[in-house]
Design an enzyme around this catalytic site. Structure first.
Site, PDB file in Angstrom:
ATOM      1  CG  ASP A 282      -6.295   0.781  -0.642  1.00  0.00           C
ATOM      2  OD1 ASP A 282      -5.356   1.606  -0.678  1.00  0.00           O
ATOM      3  OD2 ASP A 282      -6.279  -0.236   0.077  1.00  0.00           O
ATOM      4  NE  ARG A 283      -3.849   4.160   3.181  1.00  0.00           N
ATOM      5  CZ  ARG A 283      -3.253   4.375   4.336  1.00  0.00           C
ATOM      6  NH1 ARG A 283      -2.816   5.580   4.638  1.00  0.00           N
ATOM      7  NH2 ARG A 283      -3.071   3.392   5.181  1.00  0.00           N
TER       8      ARG A 283
ATOM      9  CB  SER B 234      -0.947  -0.053   1.188  1.00  0.00           C
ATOM     10  OG  SER B 234      -1.865   0.979   1.096  1.00  0.00           O
ATOM     11  CG  HIS B 235       0.457   3.747   3.395  1.00  0.00           C
ATOM     12  ND1 HIS B 235      -0.330   2.656   3.680  1.00  0.00           N
ATOM     13  CD2 HIS B 235       1.096   4.062   4.530  1.00  0.00           C
ATOM     14  CE1 HIS B 235      -0.184   2.345   4.961  1.00  0.00           C
ATOM     15  NE2 HIS B 235       0.674   3.182   5.504  1.00  0.00           N
TER      16      HIS B 235
ATOM     17  CE  LYS C 193      -7.449   1.855   2.574  1.00  0.00           C
ATOM     18  NZ  LYS C 193      -7.203   0.620   3.357  1.00  0.00           N
TER      19      LYS C 193
ATOM     20  CG  ASP D 296      -2.965   3.890  -1.361  1.00  0.00           C
ATOM     21  OD1 ASP D 296      -3.752   3.731  -2.311  1.00  0.00           O
ATOM     22  OD2 ASP D 296      -2.876   3.087  -0.411  1.00  0.00           O
TER      23      ASP D 296
ATOM     24  CG  ASP E 121      -3.123  -0.596  -2.149  1.00  0.00           C
ATOM     25  OD1 ASP E 121      -2.922   0.559  -1.727  1.00  0.00           O
ATOM     26  OD2 ASP E 121      -3.784  -1.436  -1.514  1.00  0.00           O
TER      27      ASP E 121
HETATM   28  C1  VG1 Z   1      -3.459   1.761   8.374  1.00  0.00           C
HETATM   29  C2  VG1 Z   1      -4.654   2.674   8.550  1.00  0.00           C
HETATM   30  C3  VG1 Z   1      -5.943   1.896   8.357  1.00  0.00           C
HETATM   31  C4  VG1 Z   1      -5.933   1.215   6.979  1.00  0.00           C
HETATM   32  C5  VG1 Z   1      -4.686   0.366   6.853  1.00  0.00           C
HETATM   33  C6  VG1 Z   1      -4.531  -0.233   5.473  1.00  0.00           C
HETATM   34  O1  VG1 Z   1      -3.477   0.747   9.364  1.00  0.00           O
HETATM   35  O2  VG1 Z   1      -4.630   3.281   9.818  1.00  0.00           O
HETATM   36  O3  VG1 Z   1      -7.026   2.776   8.493  1.00  0.00           O
HETATM   37  O4  VG1 Z   1      -7.066   0.422   6.815  1.00  0.00           O
HETATM   38  O5  VG1 Z   1      -3.512   1.155   7.089  1.00  0.00           O
HETATM   39  O6  VG1 Z   1      -4.541   0.753   4.497  1.00  0.00           O
HETATM   40  P1  VG1 Z   1      -2.585   0.822  10.689  1.00  0.00           P
HETATM   41  O7  VG1 Z   1      -2.836  -0.454  11.411  1.00  0.00           O
HETATM   42  O8  VG1 Z   1      -1.172   1.015  10.253  1.00  0.00           O
HETATM   43  O9  VG1 Z   1      -3.062   2.031  11.431  1.00  0.00           O
HETATM   44  V1  VG1 Z   1      -3.700   0.535   3.059  1.00  0.00           V
HETATM   45  O10 VG1 Z   1      -4.167   1.660   2.002  1.00  0.00           O
HETATM   46  O11 VG1 Z   1      -2.108   0.732   3.748  1.00  0.00           O
HETATM   47  O12 VG1 Z   1      -3.981  -1.051   2.625  1.00  0.00           O
HETATM   48 CO    CO Z   2      -3.602   1.271   0.147  1.00  0.00          CO
END
Ligand code: VG1
Ligand code: CO
Length: 543
Positions: A281-282, A113-114, A376, A277, A279
């Site tokens: 989804d954000r 992801s990010h 998302k 982001d 992947d």
């Molecule tokens: C973070 C965010 C959470 C989100 C998750 C995955 O998790 O706070 O809201 O669903 O990332 O997002 P954490 O446990 O680090 O707070 V993504 O776009 O990184 O798949």
């Molecule tokens: Co993501």
């Protein structure tokens, strides 16, 4: 090309976090590491024989290699068909869309992801089930248990599949279809949103920038915004997915999407700005001169969703993760629908969406989505915003200010303390936990603590209970602080401190966020003793 059984030994650290298994690239590069985890996933599925699987990723370093491995293991486990995005690409929401559309048993989505990519960056493997959503807690638990006892995996010695050519190939008895990663997703967007009106908006001279951050959304945004909706060439910037995201964190927030943030805050601001982001989804939403917090964006989309064809009949309900501000709750109240509060992580929305209890949901971390998929969806949120702008024909910042005037404003910020010593972080949380019952009534900085508890969630559909989902402290003056440890980091521990303050008075809606939140931030520090416990005087990132 007969499948082989390879003996292996378990790795102790394959516990999926908030969103799949996420580790540094060198961890995934250990012999058998990827194979073990994939076999553990397949072992927990009821029936792989003849089933359809979807595979794709965000294009980061190791993406193509792990896709080839996934294909070979899938073939040896008897899958009938695997759909792969061309170039190995599928955004997380597009993977969800394809899983649902093709009646697949599930999907393997390769992304951290990010988190940054590249040889020293992060990699991740997520498993989504037949509803297209992230595996639920019981499933990820079962996968983890399996990784602890695995003794062998099955793999076929097949040559590499050409991922760059659309069409079908055979891998033993399994068919591999390389599909256009954008087509099904674009068709779904067109079915939900008023493309004609959005095209008219662009035709009228409306100008926006979409920063794809050299991550997976580039091809999606270019096809939909520029080719289909007529946004000017150059609307999508950093549109080419790169294995290291150009060396940046593909995290759409004011810190990592700084250029867009600064452009939209300057006198050269366009009508609208957005980013997505790694992947896809954000989403980050920028109105001229105004960063729209994800919590506000969720509330605003809920209030106006009926302007888009896919939501014309209204929403059945909404949900937000616990640390997300309560702005959407006020909209729900006005609409006469229910607002649910879930733990952090998209997997918790799945059962509510499947049961039809909600049609829109979101998180403070820039995730917004609806019942159209089970993830998302960054670009969808941007398109829904555009649909609303195209109907209302008002400046985006005006829409936000009018929203605050009717509902009040939730000033909001998140302070992240990254790469803390894990033991220190655990002790900080434990320290908070141990004094929860004695906190109410006490002073913290200039504020008085009203209530303090640790969030535990009971899923209203299946009644499953998930404890320890964050400590929340509400102040008598209206503010709130939430503390939790991240479940997506790959180095040490990250403490997230979520701060908010509700302000109903419209004459106080244009204050600097950090000023409004100063007393909540000081109270949070006083209660959690962050500085003395961690040695950090400032957060690593403030968003
Ligand atoms: C973070 C965010 C959470 C989100 C998750 C995955 O998790 O706070 O809201 O669903 O990332 O997002 P954490 O446990 O680090 O707070 V993504 O776009 O990184 O798949
Ligand atoms: Co993501």
């Amino acid at each position: 090309m007969t499948p082989r059984c390879v003996s292996t030994v378990p790795f102790p650290d394959q516990k999926p976090g908030t969103s799949g298994l996420r580790k540094k690239v060198p961890v995934f590069e250990q012999p058998h590491y990827v194979e073990n985890f994939l076999q553990a996933i397949f072992d927990t599925l009821a029936e792989c024989q003849g089933a359809t699987l979807v595979v794709g990723g965000d294009g980061r370093y190791l993406n193509r290699e792990v896709i080839q491995t996934t294909l070979r293991i899938a073939a040896a486990n008897g899958f009938g068909r695997v759909l792969v995005g061309r170039g190995g690409l599928l955004s997380t929401p597009a993977a969800s869309c394809v899983i649902r559309g093709q009646q697949a048993i599930g999907g393997i989505v390769l992304s951290a992801s990010h988190n940054p990519g590249g040889p020293e960056g992060d990699f991740g493997i997520k498993f989504n089930g037949a509803n297209g959503g992230p595996a639920s807690e019981p499933v990820t638990e079962a996968i983890f248990r399996r990784t602890r006892e695995i003794a062998e995996y099955r793999i076929s010695d097949a040559p590499e599949i050409n991922l760059d050519r659309l069409g079908e190939a055979c891998l033993g008895d399994m068919v591999v279809s390389v599909i256009d990663p954008v087509a099904d997703y674009a068709a779904l967007m067109e079915s939900l949103l008023d493309f004609d009106r959005i095209a008219d908006l662009f035709g009228s001279g409306f100008r926006m920038r979409f920063d794809a951050m050299n991550a997976v959304t580039g091809p999606y945004a270019t096809t939909i915004l520029q080719d289909r909706l007529g946004a000017a060439a150059g609307t999508v910037v950093n549109g080419e997915p790169l294995p290291d995201f150009g060396g940046h964190h593909p995290d759409p927030n004011p810190v990592h999407a700084r250029e867009l943030f600064e452009l939209m805050g300057s006198s050269a601001a366009l009508d609208f700005g957005a980013a997505s982001d790694g992947d896809g989804d954000r989403n980050m939403i920028m109105a001229p001169g105004l960063f729209v917090t994800p919590s506000d964006s969720l509330a605003l989309l809920a209030a106006h969703a009926h302007l888009a064809p896919g939501y014309r009949a209204g929403l059945s309900g909404v949900a937000r993760s616990m640390p997300t501000s309560r702005a959407v709750d006020r909209v729900a109240e006005k609409l006469g629908i229910r607002a649910y509060e879930t733990p952090t992580g998209w997997k918790f929305f799945g059962s509510l969406l499947d049961a039809g209890l909600i049609s829109l949901c979101g998180e403070e971390s820039a995730g917004t989505g609806s019942n159209h998929v089970r993830e998302k969806d960054g670009l969808w949120a941007v398109l829904l915003w555009l649909n609303i702008l195209a109907v209302l024909r008002k400046p985006a910042d005006q829409i936000v200010r009018e929203h605050w005037a009717s509902y009040g404003r939730d000033y909001y910020a998140r302070h992240d303390f990254e790469e803390l010593d894990s033991t220190v972080a655990q002790e900080l949380m434990e320290g908070l936990r141990s004094k929860l019952t004695s906190l109410p009534g006490q002073r913290a900085g200039d504020l008085t603590i009203g209530s303090a508890d640790e969030f535990a969630y009971t899923d209203p559909v299946d009644q499953s209970v998930t404890p320890n989902q964050g400590i929340r402290i509400s102040f008598a003056e209206g503010g709130r602080a939430v503390f939790r440890l991240s479940g997506t980091g790959t180095a040490g521990a990250t403490l997230r401190v979520y701060l908010e303050q509700y302000e109903p008075d419209p004459t106080r809606h244009s204050l600097p966020t950090h000023k409004v939140l100063a007393s909540v931030a000081a109270a949070a520090e006083a209660v959690a003793e962050i500085a003395s416990r961690t040695g950090r005087l400032e957060p690593s990132v403030m968003t």
